[in-house]
Design a protein around this motif. Sequence first.
Motif, PDB file in Angstrom:
ATOM      1  N   GLY A   1       0.813  -1.228   0.000  1.00 24.21           N
ATOM      2  CA  GLY A   1       0.000   0.000   0.000  1.00 24.21           C
ATOM      3  C   GLY A   1       0.832   1.258   0.000  1.00 24.21           C
ATOM      4  O   GLY A   1       0.553   2.197  -0.753  1.00 24.21           O
ATOM      5  N   VAL A   2       1.876   1.293   0.807  1.00 24.56           N
ATOM      6  CA  VAL A   2       2.752   2.467   0.830  1.00 24.56           C
ATOM      7  C   VAL A   2       3.408   2.659  -0.523  1.00 24.56           C
ATOM      8  O   VAL A   2       3.490   3.786  -1.041  1.00 24.56           O
ATOM      9  CB  VAL A   2       3.817   2.336   1.948  1.00 24.56           C
ATOM     10  N   LYS A   3       3.848   1.587  -1.109  1.00 25.42           N
ATOM     11  CA  LYS A   3       4.505   1.670  -2.416  1.00 25.42           C
ATOM     12  C   LYS A   3       3.522   2.155  -3.476  1.00 25.42           C
ATOM     13  O   LYS A   3       3.867   2.975  -4.332  1.00 25.42           O
ATOM     14  CB  LYS A   3       5.090   0.312  -2.793  1.00 25.42           C
ATOM     15  N   LEU A   4       2.280   1.653  -3.427  1.00 24.69           N
ATOM     16  CA  LEU A   4       1.284   2.083  -4.385  1.00 24.69           C
ATOM     17  C   LEU A   4       0.930   3.554  -4.190  1.00 24.69           C
ATOM     18  O   LEU A   4       0.769   4.301  -5.170  1.00 24.69           O
ATOM     19  CB  LEU A   4       0.021   1.227  -4.267  1.00 24.69           C
ATOM     20  N   LEU A   5       0.814   3.985  -2.950  1.00 24.15           N
ATOM     21  CA  LEU A   5       0.491   5.388  -2.676  1.00 24.15           C
ATOM     22  C   LEU A   5       1.624   6.328  -3.075  1.00 24.15           C
ATOM     23  O   LEU A   5       1.385   7.429  -3.542  1.00 24.15           O
ATOM     24  CB  LEU A   5       0.146   5.588  -1.196  1.00 24.15           C
TER      25      LEU A   5
END
Length: 173
Positions: A166-170
């Motif tokens: 999720g952090v990487k996608l955000l």
Amino acid sequence: MADTTPSPDLEHERAAVLGERLKERLYASLTLLAVLVGQAQGGHPTHRGAAVYVVATAVGLWLATLVADLQAHPVAHGRRPTLGEIRRTLYTSSPLLTCAVGPVLLIGLSATGALELTTALWVSAGTEVAALALWGYAGGRRVGAGPLRSLVVAALDAAIGMGVVGVKLLAGH
């Protein structure tokens, strides 16, 4: 007949080595997860580029661990590590390298045309999250937790992996 039961010290040492190896594997999984997601969402990765990123990540983590362990030893113990201690460091850090095997195989499979590269990268990321969950479940069972509590631990570990995703996608690529 001689008693072949391992001594408590030997059992403790085996458990410590297993713990170190698993710790390295978990660190590598979390780091590799970020690299795989970055490659998958990065637009137009190439098979060679994706494989290089995965292998470079694993080798870089491994070398960083070796340097850190070998530099920390003299500070902590007041002497250089023995050959046996260096061998142990190499053994316990090897999961940092083996974590790249699955993703590289999937990237190679993709290169044959069996699946799209982006799919191979997402499947690799999924298997890393699944591995985190499996290790969590196994740890829960190992300490005597029942199946339900072990599933809760597995879900928490998977949530950590999904948090990395999720952090990487955000953050984007």
